[in-house]
Design an enzyme around this catalytic site. Sequence first.
Site, PDB file in Angstrom:
ATOM      1  N   SER A  31      -3.545  -3.217  -0.574  1.00  0.00           N
ATOM      2  CA  SER A  31      -2.414  -3.993  -0.048  1.00  0.00           C
ATOM      3  C   SER A  31      -2.855  -5.392   0.366  1.00  0.00           C
ATOM      4  CB  SER A  31      -1.838  -3.248   1.156  1.00  0.00           C
ATOM      5  OG  SER A  31      -0.867  -4.043   1.796  1.00  0.00           O
ATOM      6  N   ASN A  91      -7.961   4.022   8.668  1.00  0.00           N
ATOM      7  CA  ASN A  91      -7.374   2.849   9.321  1.00  0.00           C
ATOM      8  C   ASN A  91      -7.428   2.915  10.846  1.00  0.00           C
ATOM      9  OD1 ASN A  91      -5.443   4.929   8.323  1.00  0.00           O
ATOM     10  ND2 ASN A  91      -4.037   3.877   9.701  1.00  0.00           N
ATOM     11  N   GLY A 115       0.809  -1.217   0.000  1.00  0.00           N
ATOM     12  CA  GLY A 115       0.000   0.000   0.000  1.00  0.00           C
ATOM     13  C   GLY A 115       0.839   1.261   0.000  1.00  0.00           C
ATOM     14  N   CYS A 141       1.997   2.474  12.832  1.00  0.00           N
ATOM     15  CA  CYS A 141       3.087   3.344  12.406  1.00  0.00           C
ATOM     16  C   CYS A 141       3.343   4.431  13.435  1.00  0.00           C
ATOM     17  CB  CYS A 141       2.743   3.993  11.073  1.00  0.00           C
ATOM     18  SG  CYS A 141       1.967   2.844   9.961  1.00  0.00           S
ATOM     19  N   GLN A 167      -7.674  -0.044   3.528  1.00  0.00           N
ATOM     20  CA  GLN A 167      -8.557  -0.648   4.539  1.00  0.00           C
ATOM     21  C   GLN A 167      -9.877  -1.129   3.933  1.00  0.00           C
ATOM     22  OE1 GLN A 167      -8.058  -1.400   7.796  1.00  0.00           O
ATOM     23  NE2 GLN A 167      -5.966  -0.640   7.725  1.00  0.00           N
TER      24      GLN A 167
HETATM   25  C1  LIG Z   1      -1.679  -0.427   6.072  1.00  0.00           C
HETATM   26  C2  LIG Z   1      -2.049   0.814   5.339  1.00  0.00           C
HETATM   27  C3  LIG Z   1      -1.187   1.364   4.373  1.00  0.00           C
HETATM   28  C4  LIG Z   1       0.172   0.794   4.107  1.00  0.00           C
HETATM   29  O1  LIG Z   1       0.121  -0.447   3.427  1.00  0.00           O
HETATM   30  P1  LIG Z   1       1.432  -1.378   3.449  1.00  0.00           P
HETATM   31  O2  LIG Z   1       1.084  -2.492   2.517  1.00  0.00           O
HETATM   32  O3  LIG Z   1       1.573  -1.844   4.856  1.00  0.00           O
HETATM   33  O4  LIG Z   1       2.568  -0.574   2.961  1.00  0.00           O
HETATM   34  C5  LIG Z   1      -1.601   2.501   3.701  1.00  0.00           C
HETATM   35  N1  LIG Z   1      -2.797   3.051   3.935  1.00  0.00           N
HETATM   36  C6  LIG Z   1      -3.673   2.551   4.832  1.00  0.00           C
HETATM   37  C7  LIG Z   1      -4.995   3.205   5.033  1.00  0.00           C
HETATM   38  C8  LIG Z   1      -3.324   1.411   5.567  1.00  0.00           C
HETATM   39  O5  LIG Z   1      -4.171   0.928   6.471  1.00  0.00           O
END
Ligand SMILES: *Cc1c(COP(=O)(O)O)cnc(C)c1O
Length: 386
Positions: A197, A149, A69, A322, A177
């Site tokens: 993702s 998220n 993502g 994060c 999400q």
């Molecule tokens: C988890 C997440 C990401 C990042 O995705 P990754 O595959 O972990 O890099 C980006 N945006 C949202 C809203 C997320 O929940």
Amino acid sequence: MIYLDNAATTKTAPEVVEAMLPYFTEQYGNASSIYGLGSASKGAINHVRQIIADSIGAKREEIYFTAGGTEADNWAIKATAEAYAYKGKHIITTKIEHHAVLHTCEYLEKQGYEVTYLEVDEFGCVAPEAVKAAIRPDTILISIMYANNEIGTIEPIAEIGAIAKEKGVLFHTDAVQAFGQLPIDVEECHIDMLSASGHKLNGPKGIGFLYIRTGIKSRSFIHGGAQERSRRGGTENVPAIVGLGAATARAVRMMSEKTAKETELRDYLIKRLEEIPYCRLNGHPIKRLPNNVNVSFSFIEGESLLIMLDMKGICASSGSACTSGSLDPSHVLLAIGLKHEEAHGSLRLTLSEENTKEEIDVVVEAVKEIVQRLRDMSPLYEDFRY
Ligand SMILES: *Cc1c(COP(=O)(O)O)cnc(C)c1O
């Protein structure tokens, strides 16, 4: 162990692992090779592209694989900013985006772009009229997440997409999400680019995709070979792509059943947590992801709550994975109007279809006990009570 952190990541489903395995062992060909072993990999990749395209109402050639993502968000925003810089350098986003979007926008600001970070209301909703009002002649991109998220709020994506289309501005949505949890149609919502993702929908980590509508100018994001229509060079991660395809097919197949089960558990969990005094629900009561619960408890420190839950074998989060490790309160909770101390006392519990009502009862009792214990130690609570 009780796992309630499915917004951070999910367990790879057994059928996904099974689908991937042959691509580590027998089917190890490079998809760019001419011989049969290579074309088997290429065929598998194209099959997945079709599964994903069908799941969002797109065309196969509009799906580009990425390493997740974060990469998809970086690609959508940076490549568009560069390709359309001749038209203008203004971007519209919101204050509640994932850091993959926010930090990319901050980077672009240093490169001479201007970014408007829209406010949200107390539930975390972006107002479509505010998007419309922020559009200027030099606006080239709107990037607004499909669902948040941390607090689970689902944004009015179709209305925002209609405005973007009417004004001739490109529209990107971070659907990491939402993809696999909510039905998505890029035509109906006038979405030009969409990020997703694998590991958020029971697929493998390190794989995702970016949907780019045909006709949109986008420069090469990773310079190298001719993979991904020369826009992202590098040998394809075939096992992960196959896993993403299996996870997508599984999510589409299970969506209505999973949503029904999770929504019921979610609402039960919210109702039970509200038995605890000075507990508030963060996010929208209805327009929210089926698996998301986010609450704040006054007079406690969320990190302590998480550590004590961990000692009882309960995996939870204070907001975004994060953000953990930093002492800053969540930017999302501040954006919906929480005070710093309230934002620090927050707890995010995100469900999967495997959770049970019995688990929820165990978690609620644990939270009740810990919150009481933390409050008994809290000078703030003492001052408040006497
Ligand atoms: C988890 C997440 C990401 C990042 O995705 P990754 O595959 O972990 O890099 C980006 N945006 C949202 C809203 C997320 O929940």
